[in-house]
Write a protein that holds these residues in place. Structure first.
Motif, PDB file in Angstrom:
ATOM      1  N   UNK A 163       0.805  -1.152  -0.243  1.00  0.00           N
ATOM      2  CA  UNK A 163      -0.158   0.027   0.000  1.00  0.00           C
ATOM      3  C   UNK A 163       0.786   1.180  -0.030  1.00  0.00           C
ATOM      4  N   UNK A 164       2.033   1.273   0.807  1.00  0.00           N
ATOM      5  CA  UNK A 164       2.765   2.284   0.745  1.00  0.00           C
ATOM      6  C   UNK A 164       3.403   2.749  -0.558  1.00  0.00           C
ATOM      7  N   UNK A 165       3.752   1.615  -1.277  1.00  0.00           N
ATOM      8  CA  UNK A 165       4.405   1.538  -2.622  1.00  0.00           C
ATOM      9  C   UNK A 165       3.371   2.060  -3.630  1.00  0.00           C
ATOM     10  N   UNK A 166       2.216   1.561  -3.328  1.00  0.00           N
ATOM     11  CA  UNK A 166       1.077   2.288  -4.350  1.00  0.00           C
ATOM     12  C   UNK A 166       0.843   3.585  -4.042  1.00  0.00           C
ATOM     13  N   UNK A 167       0.854   4.045  -2.783  1.00  0.00           N
ATOM     14  CA  UNK A 167       0.600   5.513  -2.412  1.00  0.00           C
ATOM     15  C   UNK A 167       1.688   6.354  -2.977  1.00  0.00           C
ATOM     16  N   UNK A 168       2.858   5.928  -2.801  1.00  0.00           N
ATOM     17  CA  UNK A 168       4.187   6.442  -3.417  1.00  0.00           C
ATOM     18  C   UNK A 168       4.286   6.924  -4.929  1.00  0.00           C
ATOM     19  N   UNK A 169       3.695   5.691  -5.545  1.00  0.00           N
ATOM     20  CA  UNK A 169       3.732   5.857  -6.860  1.00  0.00           C
ATOM     21  C   UNK A 169       2.428   6.496  -7.571  1.00  0.00           C
ATOM     22  N   UNK A 170       1.561   6.674  -6.727  1.00  0.00           N
ATOM     23  CA  UNK A 170       0.290   7.647  -7.051  1.00  0.00           C
ATOM     24  C   UNK A 170       0.618   9.019  -6.928  1.00  0.00           C
ATOM     25  N   UNK A 171       1.526   9.308  -5.702  1.00  0.00           N
ATOM     26  CA  UNK A 171       1.849  10.690  -5.487  1.00  0.00           C
ATOM     27  C   UNK A 171       3.002  10.928  -6.709  1.00  0.00           C
ATOM     28  N   UNK A 172       3.664  10.279  -6.947  1.00  0.00           N
ATOM     29  CA  UNK A 172       4.777  10.568  -7.906  1.00  0.00           C
ATOM     30  C   UNK A 172       4.164  10.912  -9.341  1.00  0.00           C
ATOM     31  N   UNK A 173       3.041   9.924  -9.641  1.00  0.00           N
ATOM     32  CA  UNK A 173       2.330  10.136 -10.835  1.00  0.00           C
ATOM     33  C   UNK A 173       1.660  11.640 -10.780  1.00  0.00           C
ATOM     34  N   UNK A 174       1.069  11.861  -9.609  1.00  0.00           N
ATOM     35  CA  UNK A 174       0.335  13.271  -9.362  1.00  0.00           C
ATOM     36  C   UNK A 174       1.434  14.467  -9.594  1.00  0.00           C
ATOM     37  N   UNK A 175       2.408  14.149  -8.797  1.00  0.00           N
ATOM     38  CA  UNK A 175       3.467  15.264  -8.963  1.00  0.00           C
ATOM     39  C   UNK A 175       3.818  15.514 -10.353  1.00  0.00           C
ATOM     40  N   UNK A 176       4.107  14.397 -11.152  1.00  0.00           N
ATOM     41  CA  UNK A 176       4.499  14.364 -12.544  1.00  0.00           C
ATOM     42  C   UNK A 176       3.573  14.955 -13.372  1.00  0.00           C
ATOM     43  N   UNK A 177       2.211  14.896 -13.110  1.00  0.00           N
ATOM     44  CA  UNK A 177       1.161  15.478 -13.661  1.00  0.00           C
ATOM     45  C   UNK A 177       1.218  16.935 -13.611  1.00  0.00           C
ATOM     46  N   UNK A 178       1.449  17.256 -12.329  1.00  0.00           N
ATOM     47  CA  UNK A 178       1.030  18.725 -11.981  1.00  0.00           C
ATOM     48  C   UNK A 178       2.354  19.539 -12.551  1.00  0.00           C
ATOM     49  N   UNK A 179       3.355  18.871 -12.476  1.00  0.00           N
ATOM     50  CA  UNK A 179       4.693  19.469 -13.334  1.00  0.00           C
ATOM     51  C   UNK A 179       4.436  19.881 -14.513  1.00  0.00           C
ATOM     52  N   UNK A 180       3.805  18.800 -15.370  1.00  0.00           N
ATOM     53  CA  UNK A 180       3.481  18.786 -16.935  1.00  0.00           C
ATOM     54  C   UNK A 180       2.628  19.922 -16.890  1.00  0.00           C
ATOM     55  N   UNK A 181       1.514  20.097 -16.156  1.00  0.00           N
ATOM     56  CA  UNK A 181       0.717  21.169 -16.387  1.00  0.00           C
ATOM     57  C   UNK A 181       1.230  22.569 -16.224  1.00  0.00           C
ATOM     58  N   UNK A 182       2.217  22.648 -15.103  1.00  0.00           N
ATOM     59  CA  UNK A 182       2.916  23.761 -14.865  1.00  0.00           C
ATOM     60  C   UNK A 182       3.715  24.287 -16.082  1.00  0.00           C
TER      61      UNK A 182
END
Length: 192
Positions: A163-182
């Protein structure tokens, strides 16, 4: 001068460490404290010697050897043996009942006493062994329970880690998406 240095006395061995209470022992095993490093080394040497020499003769235990191994202190600590109390009480009760019954049914006192002693011995041994068997069964059951508990704990830890790995992966994907939008918002050109 060389003769003077060889005449120095050897240091005295350290006195044995006193124990705080009665030590439950059988042979050289101590059950109230952990074995010392010296005892472990000695046991490993003895086991290595016994396994390395297949031609060594097997020692057979005799009744006289068993009687010689009994110490007077053993009689003072018999109550510490697991299941001894149960065995003795069952033997005493059974012996008294059988001896009394034999006397009531017309046997002489010596004959009734012999039956009582025999019933005491048989009842004590049977009750002691039954108690020991139940203790062994309970110990095996507890071992299984501990194994199952440890396995469940390991599974829970794996699930938490997953679960921690899944949460970390989801957080990383969200961060990458936000960076791409920025980055897309900072472009100096726009098509519409």
């Amino acid at each position: 001068m060389a003769g003077d240095s060889s005449s120095t006395p050897a240091p005295a061995p350290a006195p044995p460490t006193p124990t705080t209470g009665p030590t439950a022992t059988w042979g050289t095993q101590h059950f109230d404290k952990a074995p010392t490093a010296g005892e472990l080394a000695q046991q490993s040497q003895q086991s290595a010697q016994s396994t390395s020499s297949p031609t060594s003769q097997k020692q057979t235990a005799t009744v006289s050897d068993a009687v010689k191994s009994i110490k007077p202190n053993d009689f003072l600590t018999v109550y510490q043996i697991p299941c001894a109390r149960t065995g003795f009480l069952t033997g005493i009760g059974g012996g008294a009942a059988i001896g009394g019954l034999r006397y009531i049914l017309g046997a002489s006192i010596p004959k009734a006493a012999n039956w009582a002693v025999g019933a005491f011995a048989a009842g004590s041994i049977i009750a002691f062994e039954a108690c020991q068997a139940s203790r062994r069964a309970e110990a095996a059951k507890m071992k299984r329970v501990v194994e199952v508990y440890d396995r469940k704990q390991a599974e829970l830890q794996q699930q938490k880690a997953q679960k921690a790995r899944e949460v970390a992966a989801a957080a990383l994907q969200e961060k990458m998406r936000l960076e791409e939008e920025a980055r897309a918002a900072k472009r100096w050109y726009k098509f519409w």
